[in-house]
Design an enzyme around this catalytic site. Sequence first.
Site, PDB file in Angstrom:
ATOM      1  N   TYR A 153      28.319  29.708  36.177  1.00 20.30           N
ATOM      2  CA  TYR A 153      29.055  29.833  34.904  1.00 20.30           C
ATOM      3  C   TYR A 153      30.600  29.266  35.033  1.00 20.30           C
ATOM      4  O   TYR A 153      31.296  28.479  34.294  1.00 20.30           O
ATOM      5  CB  TYR A 153      29.218  31.304  34.581  1.00 20.30           C
ATOM      6  N   LYS A 157      32.264  26.169  32.951  1.00 22.08           N
ATOM      7  CA  LYS A 157      33.450  26.504  32.125  1.00 22.08           C
ATOM      8  C   LYS A 157      34.863  25.449  32.673  1.00 22.08           C
ATOM      9  O   LYS A 157      35.490  24.946  31.945  1.00 22.08           O
ATOM     10  CB  LYS A 157      33.935  27.863  31.900  1.00 22.08           C
TER      11      LYS A 157
END
Length: 292
Positions: A153, A157
């Site tokens: 993640y 991002k």
Amino acid sequence: MRSRPLKGRVVVVTGAARGLGAALARSFDDRGARLALLGLEAERLRDVAESLRNEAASWEVDVTDDAAMAEAARQVRARFGPVSVVVANAGVAEGGPFADSDPQVWRRVIEVNLIGSAATARCFLPDLLDTRGYYLQVASLAAMGTSPLMSAYCASKAGVESFAHAVRAELAHRDVAVGIAYINWTDTDMIKSTDARSVITELRAHMPAPARKIYPADHVADRLATAAERRRASVYVPAWLRAVQPVRSCLPAVVTHVARTELARLDATQPLEATGLLGAGGRADERYRGAS
């Protein structure tokens, strides 16, 4: 039009079947926009579209499928005309130690969050050039620092943040604006599911108190829709996240210092296990790929 700049404009939201995406659809609808909703879970997408007051339609499509996204963009254009705003919101997450992660699950987080955002931007870019429109990339606090047990993640991002910066520079002379949304914990199915997973629960518990707060999806969506109205280069929800930018280079060292002690403690008391894709959206992604 000065008071309602999005009235009658066409707005595309990806990942619109639930959570922040559905909240974004409602917020843009309140501003008079016409909505093209993209994502998985066709029935939920239709329900969201039918709940809106203004013209809206939905397309079930995997944002990582370039050909399918190009066809969806063609159909959106045929239905509504040129798009003025695109919000790249679709995303998935998984947690747990990187060493124990499933390579396919880890890769899928990168594909949906980063490659899917690039596919979204690519297929709607002709519209945005035509309308001198606005592209909003949903990022995260995770783009500015690092979180152990969330490697995929965080990588995705950080990737979408850099991607948005690069595209902004490329399109500035074409009058297309690009914004980045830095958001923290938001009350969605993904976050609700993490509270039942000890790995993510522990991660939140060791964040500073302000960073642990979960914000309602409608509140976050409203802030992002306002940023789209004003063609903001960045939007922070909560607003204090802006203060992290000047000190973000210090965060990895601080996190590593804390993790050295706390992860050792956790390893001694309970196993740190990989979660797989989180939440109902993660399960929907798995079902869709299984059916395909």
